[in-house]
Design a protein around this motif. Structure first.
Motif, PDB file in Angstrom:
ATOM      1  N   ILE A 140     -22.118  10.768  -2.226  1.00  0.00           N
ATOM      2  CA  ILE A 140     -22.044   9.322  -1.974  1.00  0.00           C
ATOM      3  C   ILE A 140     -21.884   8.550  -3.290  1.00  0.00           C
ATOM      4  O   ILE A 140     -21.136   7.563  -3.361  1.00  0.00           O
ATOM      5  CB  ILE A 140     -23.312   8.859  -1.215  1.00  0.00           C
ATOM      6  CG1 ILE A 140     -23.341   9.482   0.198  1.00  0.00           C
ATOM      7  CG2 ILE A 140     -23.390   7.337  -1.133  1.00  0.00           C
ATOM      8  CD1 ILE A 140     -24.683   9.357   0.924  1.00  0.00           C
TER       9      ILE A 140
ATOM     10  N   GLY B  20     -27.144   8.212   7.693  1.00  0.00           N
ATOM     11  CA  GLY B  20     -27.597   9.286   8.585  1.00  0.00           C
ATOM     12  C   GLY B  20     -27.033  10.599   8.033  1.00  0.00           C
ATOM     13  O   GLY B  20     -26.897  10.746   6.817  1.00  0.00           O
TER      14      GLY B  20
ATOM     15  N   LEU C 232     -28.562  11.854 -17.565  1.00  0.00           N
ATOM     16  CA  LEU C 232     -29.999  11.518 -17.596  1.00  0.00           C
ATOM     17  C   LEU C 232     -30.670  11.926 -16.297  1.00  0.00           C
ATOM     18  O   LEU C 232     -30.017  12.149 -15.278  1.00  0.00           O
ATOM     19  CB  LEU C 232     -30.210  10.026 -17.860  1.00  0.00           C
ATOM     20  CG  LEU C 232     -29.620   8.999 -16.897  1.00  0.00           C
ATOM     21  CD1 LEU C 232     -30.380   8.877 -15.585  1.00  0.00           C
ATOM     22  CD2 LEU C 232     -29.623   7.625 -17.570  1.00  0.00           C
TER      23      LEU C 232
HETATM   24  N1  LIG Z   1     -25.985  13.400   2.685  1.00  0.00           N
HETATM   25  C1  LIG Z   1     -26.790  12.885   3.595  1.00  0.00           C
HETATM   26  O1  LIG Z   1     -26.748  13.239   4.771  1.00  0.00           O
HETATM   27  C2  LIG Z   1     -27.755  11.788   3.208  1.00  0.00           C
HETATM   28  C3  LIG Z   1     -28.432  11.124   4.223  1.00  0.00           C
HETATM   29  C4  LIG Z   1     -29.311  10.116   3.907  1.00  0.00           C
HETATM   30  C5  LIG Z   1     -29.516   9.771   2.579  1.00  0.00           C
HETATM   31  N2  LIG Z   1     -28.858  10.423   1.608  1.00  0.00           N
HETATM   32  C6  LIG Z   1     -29.114  10.017   0.228  1.00  0.00           C
HETATM   33  O2  LIG Z   1     -27.899   9.713  -0.425  1.00  0.00           O
HETATM   34  C7  LIG Z   1     -28.070   9.891  -1.833  1.00  0.00           C
HETATM   35  C8  LIG Z   1     -26.918  10.697  -2.373  1.00  0.00           C
HETATM   36  O3  LIG Z   1     -26.963  11.983  -1.821  1.00  0.00           O
HETATM   37  P1  LIG Z   1     -25.663  12.816  -1.462  1.00  0.00           P
HETATM   38  O4  LIG Z   1     -25.739  13.131  -0.024  1.00  0.00           O
HETATM   39  O5  LIG Z   1     -24.453  12.167  -1.993  1.00  0.00           O
HETATM   40  O6  LIG Z   1     -26.013  14.183  -2.235  1.00  0.00           O
HETATM   41  P2  LIG Z   1     -25.399  14.862  -3.524  1.00  0.00           P
HETATM   42  O7  LIG Z   1     -26.270  16.034  -3.810  1.00  0.00           O
HETATM   43  O8  LIG Z   1     -23.948  15.074  -3.327  1.00  0.00           O
HETATM   44  O9  LIG Z   1     -25.610  13.762  -4.665  1.00  0.00           O
HETATM   45  C9  LIG Z   1     -26.853  13.475  -5.235  1.00  0.00           C
HETATM   46  C10 LIG Z   1     -26.651  13.315  -6.740  1.00  0.00           C
HETATM   47  O10 LIG Z   1     -27.904  12.957  -7.335  1.00  0.00           O
HETATM   48  C11 LIG Z   1     -28.006  13.678  -8.550  1.00  0.00           C
HETATM   49  N3  LIG Z   1     -29.396  13.827  -8.955  1.00  0.00           N
HETATM   50  C12 LIG Z   1     -30.346  14.621  -8.375  1.00  0.00           C
HETATM   51  N4  LIG Z   1     -31.486  14.528  -9.053  1.00  0.00           N
HETATM   52  C13 LIG Z   1     -31.278  13.672 -10.085  1.00  0.00           C
HETATM   53  C14 LIG Z   1     -32.096  13.180 -11.134  1.00  0.00           C
HETATM   54  N5  LIG Z   1     -33.354  13.570 -11.273  1.00  0.00           N
HETATM   55  N6  LIG Z   1     -31.556  12.290 -12.007  1.00  0.00           N
HETATM   56  C15 LIG Z   1     -30.264  11.900 -11.889  1.00  0.00           C
HETATM   57  N7  LIG Z   1     -29.440  12.341 -10.911  1.00  0.00           N
HETATM   58  C16 LIG Z   1     -29.944  13.220 -10.027  1.00  0.00           C
HETATM   59  C17 LIG Z   1     -27.367  15.020  -8.236  1.00  0.00           C
HETATM   60  O11 LIG Z   1     -27.033  15.737  -9.420  1.00  0.00           O
HETATM   61  C18 LIG Z   1     -26.188  14.604  -7.401  1.00  0.00           C
HETATM   62  O12 LIG Z   1     -25.036  14.388  -8.180  1.00  0.00           O
HETATM   63  C19 LIG Z   1     -29.444  10.543  -2.025  1.00  0.00           C
HETATM   64  O13 LIG Z   1     -30.388   9.548  -2.405  1.00  0.00           O
HETATM   65  C20 LIG Z   1     -29.756  11.074  -0.637  1.00  0.00           C
HETATM   66  O14 LIG Z   1     -31.144  11.201  -0.401  1.00  0.00           O
HETATM   67  C21 LIG Z   1     -27.972  11.430   1.876  1.00  0.00           C
END
Ligand SMILES: NC(=O)c1ccc[n+]([C@@H]2O[C@H](COP(=O)([O-])OP(=O)(O)OC[C@H]3O[C@@H](n4cnc5c(N)ncnc54)[C@H](O)[C@@H]3O)[C@@H](O)[C@H]2O)c1
Length: 253
Positions: free
Chosen positions: A18, A188, A63
């Motif tokens: 995202i 979601g 970071l």
């Molecule tokens: N994919 C889903 O279904 C979903 C649903 C609800 C909420 N979310 C939320 O959306 C957000 C993005 O998730 P995504 O689905 O794109 O997953 P993703 O794993 O593709 O992206 C998450 C990113 O956060 C980075 N990250 C993790 N820990 C970190 C830290 N300590 N410091 C800096 N960066 C860090 C990761 O390296 C990664 O690039 C998250 O907050 C997740 O909880 C995702």
């Protein structure tokens, strides 16, 4: 979309999913500068490559959002380099856990989840709100539909996302009169590595989750990024303190 062109944004969690889709969308809408961060340097470089055809100037910072000094430095450097900060997408986050119930939950796993998902968002806003453009600034924090209802065997994740919503609404109340809008977006089930990794670990079954949506499918990262960028834009000028679900109806029925 009004008021993205020429503006300066920070995006955390920009190396994947995202966060990356948000960077690409902001660049495609003509953002002037994008300060992107993540723990994953290779992923950040890939995000830059995917934005090559756009004119936005992009800086990368490796970071961990759990470290407030590093987050402060990132935002200070962003403001000194671009001259201002107009908005922020706080996206970095972890998912799942190891499926433990509360009694067997490992304390360090709890600390890690709350540290990244909740304290990380606080660290970002703490830095950003010192210098964000006012009036006219906007912050979008990524929570989850798991911040609206319990998620058995994923209590740390659910608790962190309930926390993000509380933090977002409280901050919206503090900065409304200064003209900074602060909103939460609640995805979601979205097709990203978080979902696929959780499935591999046997934490959940993606098919059973998306069958619980009203649209019977996983969402795409672009479908989240489009709403997120709308919330950052001036087209959402009277939207603050909102909890906007992008979940194919998952939380509705
Ligand atoms: N994919 C889903 O279904 C979903 C649903 C609800 C909420 N979310 C939320 O959306 C957000 C993005 O998730 P995504 O689905 O794109 O997953 P993703 O794993 O593709 O992206 C998450 C990113 O956060 C980075 N990250 C993790 N820990 C970190 C830290 N300590 N410091 C800096 N960066 C860090 C990761 O390296 C990664 O690039 C998250 O907050 C997740 O909880 C995702």
């Amino acid at each position: 979309m009004a008021g993205i062109s020429g503006r300066i944004y920070s995006v955390s969690g920009a190396a994947s999913g995202i966060g990356r889709a948000t960077v690409i969308r902001l660049a495609s809408l003509g953002a002037g500068g994008l300060a992107i961060s993540d723990v994953n340097e290779a992923g950040l470089n890939e995000t830059i490559k995917l934005c090559e055809r756009y004119q936005s100037k992009i800086t990368t910072t490796v970071l961990d959002v759990r470290k407030p000094e590093d987050v402060d430095q990132w935002i200070e450097e962003t403001v000194s380099q671009f001259g201002k900060l107009d908005g922020a997408a706080n996206v970095a986050g972890l998912a799942g856990g190891d499926g433990s119930n509360v009694a067997s939950l490992n304390h360090s796993d709890w600390d890690r989840m709350i540290g990244v998902n909740l304290t990380g968002v606080m660290n970002c806003m703490h830095a950003q709100l010192k210098s964000m453009t006012r009036p006219g600034g906007a912050i979008v924090n990524v929570a989850s539909t798991s911040g609206l209802r319990g998620f058995p065997n994923n209590s740390a994740y659910s608790s962190s996302k309930f926390g993000v919503i509380g933090l977002t609404l409280s901050a919206a109340g503090e900065y409304g009169t200064e003209g900074i809008r602060i909103n939460a977006i609640l995805p979601g089930p979205i097709d990203t590595p978080i979902i696929r990794d959780g499935e591999k670990k046997g934490l959940f079954d993606a098919a059973s989750i998306y069958n619980s949506t009203l649209m019977k499918r996983l969402g795409d990262v672009d479908e989240v990024a489009k709403v997120l960028c709308f919330m950052l834009s001036d087209d959402a000028s009277y939207v603050t303190g909102a909890q906007w679900t992008v979940d194919g109806g998952y939380s509705a029925c």
